[in-house]
Design an enzyme around this catalytic site. Structure first.
Site, mmCIF file in Angstrom:
data_model
loop_
_atom_site.group_PDB
_atom_site.id
_atom_site.type_symbol
_atom_site.label_atom_id
_atom_site.label_comp_id
_atom_site.label_asym_id
_atom_site.label_seq_id
_atom_site.Cartn_x
_atom_site.Cartn_y
_atom_site.Cartn_z
ATOM 1 N N ASP A 295 -43.452 -18.252 80.862
ATOM 2 C CA ASP A 295 -42.506 -17.335 81.489
ATOM 3 C C ASP A 295 -43.202 -15.969 81.555
ATOM 4 O O ASP A 295 -44.311 -15.783 81.051
ATOM 5 C CB ASP A 295 -41.164 -17.297 80.757
ATOM 6 C CG ASP A 295 -40.033 -16.836 81.691
ATOM 7 O OD1 ASP A 295 -40.329 -16.210 82.729
ATOM 8 O OD2 ASP A 295 -38.854 -17.083 81.385
HETATM 9 C C1 BGC Z 1 -37.333 -15.470 83.955
HETATM 10 C C2 BGC Z 1 -37.714 -16.695 84.744
HETATM 11 C C3 BGC Z 1 -38.206 -16.292 86.108
HETATM 12 C C4 BGC Z 1 -39.383 -15.367 85.937
HETATM 13 C C5 BGC Z 1 -40.031 -14.958 87.237
HETATM 14 C C6 BGC Z 1 -38.432 -14.424 83.955
HETATM 15 O O1 BGC Z 1 -38.008 -13.236 83.417
HETATM 16 O O2 BGC Z 1 -36.991 -15.848 82.637
HETATM 17 O O3 BGC Z 1 -36.627 -17.578 84.833
HETATM 18 O O4 BGC Z 1 -38.530 -17.426 86.859
HETATM 19 O O5 BGC Z 1 -38.938 -14.209 85.246
HETATM 20 O O6 BGC Z 1 -39.246 -14.086 87.948
#
Ligand code: BGC
Length: 747
Positions: A295
């Site tokens: 993530d």
């Molecule tokens: C979130 C993800 C997301 C990623 C990209 C993160 O903060 O937890 O679910 O896909 O950002 O935007």
């Protein structure tokens, strides 16, 4: 050198003539990869320097721009030129992605195309209901269709990859991201996960309107303590396997080709460094052939978790755990070469990660034509296509759940005057919800407009009444005056878009601001009144259930929310949604879910020493699977084919459902089981099947299910997944509370 790569690829591509670049199921039901693609991947890998390999594992962010010159960091553009970037996120639009892709293809040594990823969570430009709302439709075809349309629009705008579906089971409505998943149940959550993956990835990833799906967040992100986002998760192995992992396993079996690691730790190990989870369960036990992305900076966050002293240790943990791509963390790009030199990671490991990423790039057809997704004509035709808007309206109305109806709904289309009141009544920005990709409020249709279009000859009296948040009641007088002079009152209240979603946990689940007071004041007028709720999570609305005559849960319904609400309120669509998550009476009951254990002292009102509160019932306000219709359904002739079955037998279960009301309608017939005695305790109910059936007024249909021993399997005392002989109950009904039951034995 680039010419050489392209030549090799072209020769290989000609070998594969007539071969579709796709994943196939082998005889074990496990995914196998086309060997031609493997050859292509190897041929590219052989040409790569170690720096280029590490570059493929690096994902950087753009700044969300969609047109004009490239405006994201020039050092990122230079990194692409040097072959140090494998993927970008937040780069949008056919012409913009074209420009960025061109740098990679024409200015880097090997010309390996970039993979563009984006959070296409519930639509790209045509916005569908938030995923929790969509899950309330219990119509897997509709859910798949919605993901398909998201893929068609996103792929036309240059996207190859969506960071969806979020398949995290969520049993705590305080957690803001409850809006992004399919609710509390692993069985239903698995079905929704599969439908969404099929929709995104389509028949064949090689089709230019298919996009790569991403099962996230692996794992147990929804089990954050206290419902606070990113918080610690401490759960048993059993709960992990029984509750949180099933939708992820279903995703792998459905052919999902990317996973995202979660931010949280589980029992002391952050997912980004969790070898048992990534290399162990996912890649080894489940034979996952795609790649795992961290993530956002979650590899780096292992420093903050306190499990890595520095970037070097964080990279070491992540690579050895099996994380293939570093999202905007800059850790792999800075540390992997040194780790390799020090013998902490091997080139084989790096190759494996690169191979997984290149494989997907080949499957998407990016080596054949890196610009195939950057088609401005297609983008123009597909974005907000009228057909997409029509389907968004259909899905939105299917997702709405009628929570209460005391003879108010449906409203007559001959009505003379209607008051449309509330901070969300004439709103277009909030109703598309959070995580709405490139969706814009200006393209949405409000409830006020939806009602006006529905009953053009009625007098519509609108007043906002109050803001969503804030203490001012200055607008109450106007709202009350307008409501007073109308034949019926529609009150649209709830949460703002940015009250659910990432980092938007709430400690209180009331209607924000003074909306409750507004509803209660309007209710004093004793008019036919319906509250339309728009929210990203269950709210604690027992007071509302006790007072107002009708409540429609519309979630955050998306671009076509207004017309969809009007379709339901005026009876052009008979509501058929059912809750995919329990609505508690109060925050103190949380976590509250239908498939709890019995305990040694189940609640008994007369017995003091039983499992209960002294100041609240145990029961929810609205149970899982609950939702009303304008008609009524009666269940009869519930039967099973045998009182005893063996391990290889099938149990047939049937029930007749009669539409006993005045309207045609759909019912979600639900099947639950209970294993009465196990080597470990079992939940009081577990969903094992459902069917959504349309029944004409006055007609009866027979709904049939089959159960096999494998449907009764669970993780036994020794953590083997198998059924145990013994006595079971089987239940059918229209929600998880109001059920008929029969018994059978498994021998
Ligand atoms: C979130 C993800 C997301 C990623 C990209 C993160 O903060 O937890 O679910 O896909 O950002 O935007």
């Amino acid at each position: 050198m680039k010419l050489r790569v392209i030549a090799v690829i072209l020769i290989l591509a000609s070998w594969s003539c007539g071969n579709k670049d796709k994943i196939a199921n082998d005889s074990n039901g496990k995914l196998s990869i086309d060997p031609v693609i493997e050859q292509k991947v190897d041929s590219v890998l052989k040409l790569m320097t170690i720096d280029e390999k590490i570059g493929q594992l690096n994902q950087l962010t753009g700044n969300g721009e969609t047109t004009g010159p490239i405006t994201f960091a020039t050092e990122y553009q230079d990194a692409i030129r040097r072959g140090e970037v494998g993927s970008m996120l937040n780069v949008n639009g056919a012409s913009y992605t074209y420009k960025v892709q061109k740098i990679a293809v024409e200015e880097s040594r090997l010309g390996i195309p970039l993979l563009f990823g984006y959070d296409v969570i519930h639509g790209y430009k045509t916005i569908f209901p938030i995923p929790l709302g969509e899950a309330a439709c219990w119509d897997l075809d509709a859910i798949e269709k919605s993901a398909r349309i998201a893929a068609i629009e996103a792929s036309a705008a240059g996207q190859h990859w969506t960071f969806a579906p979020m398949v995290d089971i969520a049993r705590d409505p305080r957690w803001g991201r409850v809006m992004e998943g399919a609710g509390e149940d692993p069985f239903y959550g698995s079905k929704v996960a599969v439908a969404r993956i099929k929709g995104f990835q389509g028949e064949n990833l090689a089709d230019s309107n298919s996009i790569l799906a991403c099962a996230k967040h692996f794992a147990a992100y929804g089990a954050a303590m206290g419902g606070r986002d990113y918080n610690t998760v401490d759960i048993s192995k059993r709960t992990l396997y029984e509750v949180y992992l099933p939708p992820f396993k279903a995703a792998v079996d459905a052919g999902v080709l990317s996973f995202m690691a979660s931010f949280n730790e589980i029992n002391g190990i952050p997912s980004s460094g969790n070898k048992d989870l990534m290399n162990g369960i996912l890649k080894s036990d489940w034979n996952f052939k795609g790649f795992i992305v961290s993530d956002w900076a979650s590899i780096r966050e292992m420093l903050v978790h306190g499990i890595a002293a520095d970037e070097y240790e964080a990279a070491n943990l992540a690579m050895n755990a099996g994380i293939d791509m570093d999202m905007e963390g800059h850790i792999y790009i800075n540390q992997l070469k040194k780790l390799l030199a020090d013998g902490k990671v091997t080139e084989k490991q790096i190759d494996d990660a690169v191979r997984r990423i290149l494989r997907v790039k080949f499957m998407l057809g990016l080596f054949d034509d890196p610009y195939r997704y950057c088609d401005t004509a297609r983008e123009k035709e597909m974005i907000l296509n009228p057909r997409h808007l029509e389907i968004a309206r259909e899905v939105a109305r299917k997702s709405m759940v009628l929570l209460k109806n005391n003879n108010v709904l449906p409203l007559s289309k001959n009505i003379k005057s209607v008051a449309v009141i509330g901070p969300l009544a004439d709103n277009k920005d909030e109703i598309i919800g959070t995580w709405s990709a490139r969706g814009e409020g200006k393209d949405a249709i409000s409830v006020l407009t939806g009602v006006k279009q529905k009953v053009p000859s009625a007098k519509i009296l609108y007043a906002k009444g109050c803001d969503i948040a804030g203490e001012s009641k200055a607008g109450f007088a106007e709202a009350i005056a307008k409501a007073k002079s109308a034949d019926a009152v529609i009150v649209v209240v709830g949460e703002a878009a940015m009250m659910s979603g990432e980092a938007l946990s709430r400690a209180f689940l009331d209607l924000p601001g003074v909306q409750k007071d507004l509803v209660l004041e309007l209710n004093k007028l004793n008019k036919p009144m319906v509250v339309v709720l728009m929210n990203g999570r269950p709210l604690t609305i027992e007071w509302m259930d006790n007072s107002v005559p009708a409540i429609l849960e519309a979630w955050l319904p998306g671009t076509m929310g207004g017309p969809a609400v009007a379709d339901v309120l005026f009876g052009d669509y008979n509501p058929s949604g059912k809750l995919p998550i329990t609505f508690p009476r109060n925050v103190g009951q949380i976590p509250l879910f239908y498939s709890h254990k019995n305990t040694g002292r189940p609640r008994d009102e007369a017995e003091r020493y039983t499992s209960k509160y002294i100041d609240s019932p145990n029961t929810p306000l609205y149970p899982f699977g609950y939702g009303l219709s304008y008609t009524t359904f009666e269940y009869s002739n519930f039967g099973i084919s045998a009182k005893e079955i063996g391990m290889s037998d099938t149990l047939k279960v049937w029930v007749d459902v009669t539409n006993t009301g005045k309207y045609d309608g759909e019912e979600v017939v639900q099947l639950y089981i209970r294993d009465l005695v196990g080597s470990v305790t079992r939940p009081v109910k577990e969903l094992k099947g459902f069917k959504k059936v349309f029944i004409k007024s006055g007609e009866k249909v027979r709904v049939e299910f089959t159960l096999t021993a494998s449907d009764l399997a669970f993780y036994t005392r020794t953590m083997e997944f198998k059924p145990e002989p013994g006595d079971f109950k089987v239940f059918v009904g229209g929600n998880s509370r109001d059920l008929q039951e029969l018994s059978f034995r498994l021998n």
